[in-house]
Enzyme design. Sequence first.
Site, mmCIF file in Angstrom:
data_model
loop_
_atom_site.group_PDB
_atom_site.id
_atom_site.type_symbol
_atom_site.label_atom_id
_atom_site.label_comp_id
_atom_site.label_asym_id
_atom_site.label_seq_id
_atom_site.Cartn_x
_atom_site.Cartn_y
_atom_site.Cartn_z
ATOM 1 N N ASP A 218 0.776 -1.257 0.000
ATOM 2 C CA ASP A 218 0.000 0.000 0.000
ATOM 3 C C ASP A 218 0.804 1.302 0.000
ATOM 4 O O ASP A 218 1.782 1.431 0.738
ATOM 5 C CB ASP A 218 -0.855 0.085 1.262
ATOM 6 C CG ASP A 218 -1.583 -1.184 1.582
ATOM 7 O OD1 ASP A 218 -1.629 -2.080 0.741
ATOM 8 O OD2 ASP A 218 -2.109 -1.272 2.706
ATOM 9 N N SER B 260 -0.322 0.067 7.463
ATOM 10 C CA SER B 260 -0.632 1.269 6.684
ATOM 11 C C SER B 260 -1.141 2.426 7.523
ATOM 12 O O SER B 260 -1.700 2.248 8.599
ATOM 13 C CB SER B 260 -1.675 0.927 5.622
ATOM 14 O OG SER B 260 -1.026 0.221 4.599
ATOM 15 N N GLU C 177 -10.518 -2.210 4.249
ATOM 16 C CA GLU C 177 -9.145 -1.770 4.493
ATOM 17 C C GLU C 177 -8.907 -0.411 3.841
ATOM 18 O O GLU C 177 -9.584 -0.017 2.897
ATOM 19 C CB GLU C 177 -8.158 -2.792 3.917
ATOM 20 C CG GLU C 177 -8.266 -4.167 4.571
ATOM 21 C CD GLU C 177 -7.163 -5.120 4.134
ATOM 22 O OE1 GLU C 177 -6.620 -5.817 4.999
ATOM 23 O OE2 GLU C 177 -6.858 -5.194 2.931
ATOM 24 N N TRP D 40 6.082 -10.306 1.144
ATOM 25 C CA TRP D 40 5.612 -9.587 2.331
ATOM 26 C C TRP D 40 6.320 -10.111 3.576
ATOM 27 O O TRP D 40 6.548 -11.311 3.705
ATOM 28 C CB TRP D 40 4.090 -9.799 2.454
ATOM 29 C CG TRP D 40 3.421 -8.893 3.430
ATOM 30 C CD1 TRP D 40 2.917 -7.659 3.180
ATOM 31 C CD2 TRP D 40 3.175 -9.164 4.818
ATOM 32 N NE1 TRP D 40 2.363 -7.130 4.329
ATOM 33 C CE2 TRP D 40 2.506 -8.037 5.347
ATOM 34 C CE3 TRP D 40 3.442 -10.226 5.672
ATOM 35 C CZ2 TRP D 40 2.109 -7.943 6.681
ATOM 36 C CZ3 TRP D 40 3.052 -10.140 7.003
ATOM 37 C CH2 TRP D 40 2.393 -9.006 7.490
#
Length: 524
Positions: A39, A99, A247, A63
């Site tokens: 993101d 984020s 999200e 990730w």
Amino acid sequence: MISKNLQRAREYETECGSRISPDCRPGFHLTPHVGWMNDPNGFSYFDGKYHMFYQYYPYNSKWGPMHWGHAVSEDMLHWEYLPAALAPDEAFDNVGCFSGSAVDMGDGRHLIIYTGVTRVLPEGMSECNAYTEKTDGVVNNRTDGLLDYDWRDKQVQCIAIGDGVEYSKYSGNPVIGANLLPTGGSERDFRDPKIWRTSDGGYNCIVGNRPEDGSGQILLFTSADGYKWQFKSILARNEGRYGTMWECPDFFMLDGKWVLLTSPCDMKAEGLEYIDGNGTLCLIGEYDEGAGEFTEECAQSIEYGIDFYAPQTVVTPDGRRVMIGWMQNWKTLDIKGANEPWFGQMTIPREISVKNGRLYQWPAREIEKLRRDRTDYKNVIVSGQLSLEGICGRNADIEMTLKPVEGEALYNSFELRFACGGGVQGAVENEQYTSLVYSPSEGIMTIDRSHSGVRDDILNRRSCKVRSGGEITLRIILDKYSAEIFVNGGEQAMSVTMYTKSSADGIAFIADGKAAVDVMYYRL
Ligand code: FRU
């Protein structure tokens, strides 16, 4: 004081990032300094520059425990890397710095708000095999002997204050914890704060959350100084309609309406509007500021391509609302090989607007400064396949108008093929290409990268509803490993990544029937 974890990330990115040749990155799309990016975070204008932070794991192109990478730009197209801004290194974020967003405090300070993630055992579970270890001030929850799924993420909102390069986490973190959640709000799914300034100099912030019904809701918090926060209201409720957890929300006024952007998990397709999996959602409506409640009037997907998620917006100094998304999706991660030095990229900046209850997107005007070598064609009749001299390449800005040919039957389909070529030993049947296909009678546009050399046959095709009738405009931005398509002045946008060999640079026009095409082409 820079923590060991942050210092290590910075040393690693400086050393390994400099080994990545600019040739293997796109020309004007932001990629991670090294390793993994998801993101966009903290997209803001501060101290004369655009700042873009991003979800970042420098040590692998997969990730991992989330850091915040950092880059700055004057035009949102040429980015300069700054040292990583945040690493997971405190008791309130030792599993990851998820984020969040950033805002100018107006006194030389840049305020970051992000989600700190830790891992805890569910209530009542034996802790005999779990213990907390503290090394050099870094807290680690050790899971020896416990299964991974025994642990639960706990998510809280934290702040860090900086000068545009160095950021210090506030010692009073978390600033928004479980104690501020409304009844039934999950502390496991409570993330992605988006902050903005209010007209009285205060701060508002919205955060994604899961209520008891397991779907999503957006919570609104307020603060006078950015440090001390109160819960204000549930701004919007999913109530099981659009996926589950919402999200990465963003919320702003645009063209007299209020717009809520969010990226829902586990969406269900609704015709061609939404897709199964991680999708995007734009709700347009009205906002009662006093009550802190948003009333929806219209709903649509933000994007209709394959690779798009979690966008964030910024207001430019000249008042435009510009959006950048992660040009990837959780459902399409296997497109690039595992051992690449970087993975993930952002979209180009897009100016957004609301017209007749719809979100429009258009490449930010800054991109026009990159245009070179214009080539024009007017009223070319396409029937079968043709290529046009001067129109090829993997970095291009192409504007096209499509029309039926007067006195002829409506064409059956029109296809633009790009990133064509690179076939094994030149054999045409092995050629790679990505295509955009328009069916004028149904009004359906399809992006298809099945033949773009993808390594796994994952999601490679997506269609959306566009105007029917055969008269349509297209703008296509190509940047080596991606295409972003804007249909009819930005009524729909479609993004797709492709890792086709860069030698595959052909562009072909194909019609079943006869179509008339105007083309304006620039190299970028
Ligand atoms: C969305 C997301 C966020 C979270 C981050 C973790 O893509 O799942 O909700 O903060 O990624 O990297």
